[in-house]
Design an enzyme around this catalytic site. Structure first.
Site, PDB file in Angstrom:
ATOM      1  N   ARG A  90      -0.066   4.440  -0.550  1.00 49.54           N
ATOM      2  CA  ARG A  90      -1.168   5.665  -0.390  1.00 49.54           C
ATOM      3  C   ARG A  90      -0.383   6.698   0.990  1.00 49.54           C
ATOM      4  NH1 ARG A  90      -6.731   3.082  -0.190  1.00 49.54           N
ATOM      5  NH2 ARG A  90      -5.322   1.384   0.962  1.00 49.54           N
TER       6      ARG A  90
ATOM      7  N   ASP B 253       0.817  -1.181  -0.015  1.00 49.06           N
ATOM      8  CA  ASP B 253       0.064   0.095  -0.056  1.00 49.06           C
ATOM      9  C   ASP B 253       1.173   1.197  -0.061  1.00 49.06           C
ATOM     10  OD1 ASP B 253      -1.983   2.194   0.247  1.00 49.06           O
ATOM     11  OD2 ASP B 253      -2.919   0.888   1.993  1.00 49.06           O
TER      12      ASP B 253
END
Ligand SMILES: Nc1nc2c(ncn2[C@@H]2O[C@H](COP(=O)(O)OP(=O)(O)OP(=O)(O)O)[C@@H](O)[C@H]2O)c(=O)[nH]1
Length: 236
Positions: free
Chosen positions: A165, A163
């Protein structure tokens, strides 16, 4: 045969569009310079009547890289009490094409519906496609998943973290809209932690367990077992 894959660090989806270039003028900053409040600009707003209600659409630009983000807002966000909110990561396949590989489209629709029913709320639609790897790399990741990898293994096989983000723009975007605290619709405790760490008071976490279907069982099970999402395997 697909084209050869570029090095991961050149593959981030940060290309500036024509509008962003105009807005940016000579102001492009290097990453890390200044504070998040200085990195984001509210460019303009308009009405957006939708299937669920009459929203306002606010367009933001990240001055560091030209990336465009939007907020969909309804009601008086600056009024008292935490605001019903969702921080949604872009998923073209789920949000626009109705893909059943994920739960994204169903979550976006459910969030808009809940906000419309409550008469007040906001969705930050962050352009972090594919958990930050970009659309074309997500297609590569899906190809690997077609061949048996799970969503985490596929990212790793492509050279990415599971991930990528970041949520650093959320606080200044919400502040610009007058939001002081949120009731956050999410199943992702890491998102709650990230927002709190970025200075967004999360008064409450509201589960948003929708969109489970036969094609995304494995994906949702991996989100629960490897990414820590609070998803009851039997939830609808
Ligand atoms: N790399 C990758 N990204 C995916 C995949 N499936 C969905 N996505 C992206 O994942 C993001 C949504 O992440 P989720 O984990 O579903 O949701 P979340 O925002 O972390 O948590 P919730 O708030 O509970 O929805 C969007 O950017 C999608 O494009 C996949 O298999 N691989």
């Amino acid at each position: 045969m697909p084209d050869p894959k570029p090095a991961p660090d050149t593959a981030r989806n940060v290309a500036a569009t024509t509008l962003a270039h105009q807005e940016l003028g000579g102001e492009v900053r290097v990453a890390g310079e200044g504070s998040p409040a200085e990195w984001v600009r509210l460019v303009d707003s308009c009405d957006l009547p939708t299937r669920w209600g009459a929203f306002r659409l606010h367009g933001f630009v990240d001055l560091r890289n030209g990336q465009e983000h939007v907020a969909l807002a309804l009601g008086d966000l600056a009024g008292s009490g935490p605001v019903l909110a969702r921080v949604h990561s872009e998923c073209l396949t789920g949000d626009a094409f109705g893909s059943r590989r994920c739960d994204c489209g169903a979550q976006l629709e459910a969030a808009m519906e809940r906000i419309a029913a409550e008469g007040r709320g906001v969705i930050l639609y962050m352009r972090q496609e594919g958990r930050g790897i970009g659309l074309l790399n997500k297609i590569r990741a899906y190809h690997l998943q077609d061949d048996g990898a799970d969503t985490v293994q596929a990212n790793q096989a492509l050279g990415f973290a599971p991930d990528l983000r970041s949520y650093e723009l959320v606080a200044p975007m919400l502040a610009r809209l007058g939001v002081q605290a949120v009731r956050l619709m999410t199943n992702n405790p890491r998102k709650v932690d990230a927002l709190q760490a970025a200075g967004v008071p999360v008064a409450e976490r509201l589960p948003i367990r929708v969109g489970r279907n036969p094609a995304n069982q494995g994906y949702l099970d991996t989100k629960r077992s490897k990414l820590g999402h609070l998803l009851d395997p039997d939830a609808g």
